[in-house]
Design an enzyme around this catalytic site. Structure first.
Site, PDB file in Angstrom:
ATOM      1  N   ASP A  34       1.014  -1.108   0.114  1.00 39.97           N
ATOM      2  CA  ASP A  34      -0.191   0.138   0.038  1.00 39.97           C
ATOM      3  C   ASP A  34       0.751   1.341  -0.025  1.00 39.97           C
ATOM      4  O   ASP A  34       1.847   1.212   0.628  1.00 39.97           O
ATOM      5  CB  ASP A  34      -0.950  -0.015   1.142  1.00 39.97           C
ATOM      6  CG  ASP A  34      -1.993   0.918   1.101  1.00 39.97           C
ATOM      7  OD1 ASP A  34      -1.923   2.133   0.884  1.00 39.97           O
ATOM      8  OD2 ASP A  34      -3.256   0.329   1.399  1.00 39.97           O
ATOM      9  N   ILE A  35       0.759   2.115  -0.939  1.00 36.27           N
ATOM     10  CA  ILE A  35       1.635   3.479  -0.961  1.00 36.27           C
ATOM     11  C   ILE A  35       1.166   4.336   0.058  1.00 36.27           C
ATOM     12  O   ILE A  35       1.809   5.384   0.442  1.00 36.27           O
ATOM     13  CB  ILE A  35       1.273   4.313  -2.218  1.00 36.27           C
ATOM     14  CG1 ILE A  35      -0.098   4.324  -2.643  1.00 36.27           C
ATOM     15  CG2 ILE A  35       2.259   3.312  -3.520  1.00 36.27           C
ATOM     16  CD1 ILE A  35      -0.207   5.485  -3.671  1.00 36.27           C
ATOM     17  N   GLN A  97     -14.818   2.045   1.749  1.00 41.80           N
ATOM     18  CA  GLN A  97     -14.046   1.575   0.639  1.00 41.80           C
ATOM     19  C   GLN A  97     -13.887   2.851  -0.316  1.00 41.80           C
ATOM     20  O   GLN A  97     -14.570   3.652  -0.384  1.00 41.80           O
ATOM     21  CB  GLN A  97     -14.926   0.569  -0.098  1.00 41.80           C
ATOM     22  CG  GLN A  97     -14.001   0.017  -1.353  1.00 41.80           C
ATOM     23  CD  GLN A  97     -14.763  -1.122  -2.019  1.00 41.80           C
ATOM     24  OE1 GLN A  97     -15.932  -1.546  -1.649  1.00 41.80           O
ATOM     25  NE2 GLN A  97     -14.379  -1.715  -2.840  1.00 41.80           N
ATOM     26  N   HIS A 103     -10.073  -5.580  -2.157  1.00 43.30           N
ATOM     27  CA  HIS A 103      -8.657  -5.683  -1.716  1.00 43.30           C
ATOM     28  C   HIS A 103      -8.938  -6.172  -0.352  1.00 43.30           C
ATOM     29  O   HIS A 103      -9.771  -5.616   0.571  1.00 43.30           O
ATOM     30  CB  HIS A 103      -8.015  -4.671  -1.919  1.00 43.30           C
ATOM     31  CG  HIS A 103      -8.542  -3.224  -1.537  1.00 43.30           C
ATOM     32  ND1 HIS A 103      -9.481  -2.750  -2.528  1.00 43.30           N
ATOM     33  CD2 HIS A 103      -8.425  -2.589  -0.713  1.00 43.30           C
ATOM     34  CE1 HIS A 103      -9.961  -1.570  -1.838  1.00 43.30           C
ATOM     35  NE2 HIS A 103      -9.262  -1.543  -0.818  1.00 43.30           N
ATOM     36  N   HIS A 105      -6.548  -5.660   2.943  1.00 46.76           N
ATOM     37  CA  HIS A 105      -5.483  -5.051   3.701  1.00 46.76           C
ATOM     38  C   HIS A 105      -5.085  -6.245   4.527  1.00 46.76           C
ATOM     39  O   HIS A 105      -5.538  -6.841   5.287  1.00 46.76           O
ATOM     40  CB  HIS A 105      -6.098  -3.773   4.657  1.00 46.76           C
ATOM     41  CG  HIS A 105      -6.357  -2.690   3.773  1.00 46.76           C
ATOM     42  ND1 HIS A 105      -5.901  -1.486   3.343  1.00 46.76           N
ATOM     43  CD2 HIS A 105      -7.975  -2.559   3.520  1.00 46.76           C
ATOM     44  CE1 HIS A 105      -6.624  -0.860   2.796  1.00 46.76           C
ATOM     45  NE2 HIS A 105      -7.971  -1.012   2.812  1.00 46.76           N
TER      46      HIS A 105
HETATM   47  P1  5GP Z   1      -9.814   1.180   0.972  1.00 42.21           P
HETATM   48  O1  5GP Z   1      -9.748   2.681   1.257  1.00 42.21           O
HETATM   49  O2  5GP Z   1     -10.563   0.994  -0.401  1.00 42.21           O
HETATM   50  O3  5GP Z   1     -10.127  -0.019   1.594  1.00 42.21           O
HETATM   51  O4  5GP Z   1      -8.284   1.039   0.292  1.00 42.21           O
HETATM   52  C1  5GP Z   1      -7.700   1.267  -0.633  1.00 42.21           C
HETATM   53  C2  5GP Z   1      -6.011   1.581  -0.406  1.00 42.21           C
HETATM   54  O5  5GP Z   1      -5.529   1.760  -1.834  1.00 42.21           O
HETATM   55  C3  5GP Z   1      -5.852   2.525   0.348  1.00 42.21           C
HETATM   56  O6  5GP Z   1      -5.137   2.301   1.752  1.00 42.21           O
HETATM   57  C4  5GP Z   1      -4.711   3.250  -0.533  1.00 42.21           C
HETATM   58  O7  5GP Z   1      -3.762   3.814   0.238  1.00 42.21           O
HETATM   59  C5  5GP Z   1      -4.186   2.153  -1.596  1.00 42.21           C
HETATM   60  N1  5GP Z   1      -3.996   2.997  -2.711  1.00 42.21           N
HETATM   61  C6  5GP Z   1      -4.708   3.722  -3.443  1.00 42.21           C
HETATM   62  N2  5GP Z   1      -3.988   3.979  -4.647  1.00 42.21           N
HETATM   63  C7  5GP Z   1      -2.891   3.378  -4.657  1.00 42.21           C
HETATM   64  C8  5GP Z   1      -1.726   3.038  -5.759  1.00 42.21           C
HETATM   65  O8  5GP Z   1      -1.733   3.833  -6.578  1.00 42.21           O
HETATM   66  N3  5GP Z   1      -1.016   2.185  -5.352  1.00 42.21           N
HETATM   67  C9  5GP Z   1      -0.944   1.404  -4.328  1.00 42.21           C
HETATM   68  N4  5GP Z   1      -0.069   0.473  -4.093  1.00 42.21           N
HETATM   69  N5  5GP Z   1      -1.991   1.572  -3.314  1.00 42.21           N
HETATM   70  C10 5GP Z   1      -2.939   2.546  -3.703  1.00 42.21           C
END
Ligand code: 5GP
Ligand code: ZN
Length: 138
Positions: A34-35, A97, A103, A105
């Site tokens: 994760d970035i 989300q 995904h 985590h």
């Molecule tokens: P969500 O908020 O949908 O549960 O998680 C999305 C995750 O994707 C976040 O933790 C965010 O940091 C990660 N993320 C968003 N854009 C990118 C990207 O371009 N590359 C990577 N490796 N992670 C990303």
């Protein structure tokens, strides 16, 4: 396999169109760093096939994601010195989300780390993300 969604960020990572620090890949899944890491070593496991969320993912893909999450979690303990792991899936905006390709985590937890949910995503140090990714790979 579901067609890749041309507007989906994680489909682009799966296709290699956007770079990512990949730690594990197999027929059904890819795990990458994760970035905006919640803690050092925070990884994401995704199915290669596009599925929006928990409700859309094929059961076989969910099982494959779970198996890779378990492997990555074990490496976080062995190689990064984590003391625990949180697995987290957010399905739906109301559940936080933000990227609509399923995904999981895999968040390593360290004794007395300050992480509280929901964490505020902030860009990580790319060199350190790469270093942690290298420790988790292979
Ligand atoms: P969500 O908020 O949908 O549960 O998680 C999305 C995750 O994707 C976040 O933790 C965010 O940091 C990660 N993320 C968003 N854009 C990118 C990207 O371009 N590359 C990577 N490796 N992670 C990303
Ligand atoms: Zn996708």
């Amino acid at each position: 396999m579901a067609a890749a969604d041309p507007d989906c960020l994680f489909c682009k990572i799966v296709a290699g169109e956007i770079p990512a620090t990949i730690v594990v890949q197999d027929e059904r899944t890819i795990a990458f760093m994760d970035i905006n890491p919640a803690t050092r070593g925070h990884a994401l496991v995704v199915p290669r096939a596009h599925a929006r969320d928990l409700h859309e993912i094929e059961t076989e893909d969910l099982a494959a994601v779970a198996a890779v999450a378990k492997l990555v979690a074990a490496r976080q303990l062995e190689r990064l010195g984590a003391a625990g792991v949180n697995l987290l899936n957010s399905s739906g905006r109301a559940a936080w989300q933000t990227v609509f390709h399923f995904h999981m985590h895999v968040i390593p937890r360290y004794a007395d780390d300050p992480l509280r949910l929901p964490w505020a995503p902030a860009p990580g140090d790319m060199d350190d993300i790469s270093a942690a990714g290298a420790e988790l790979a292979q």
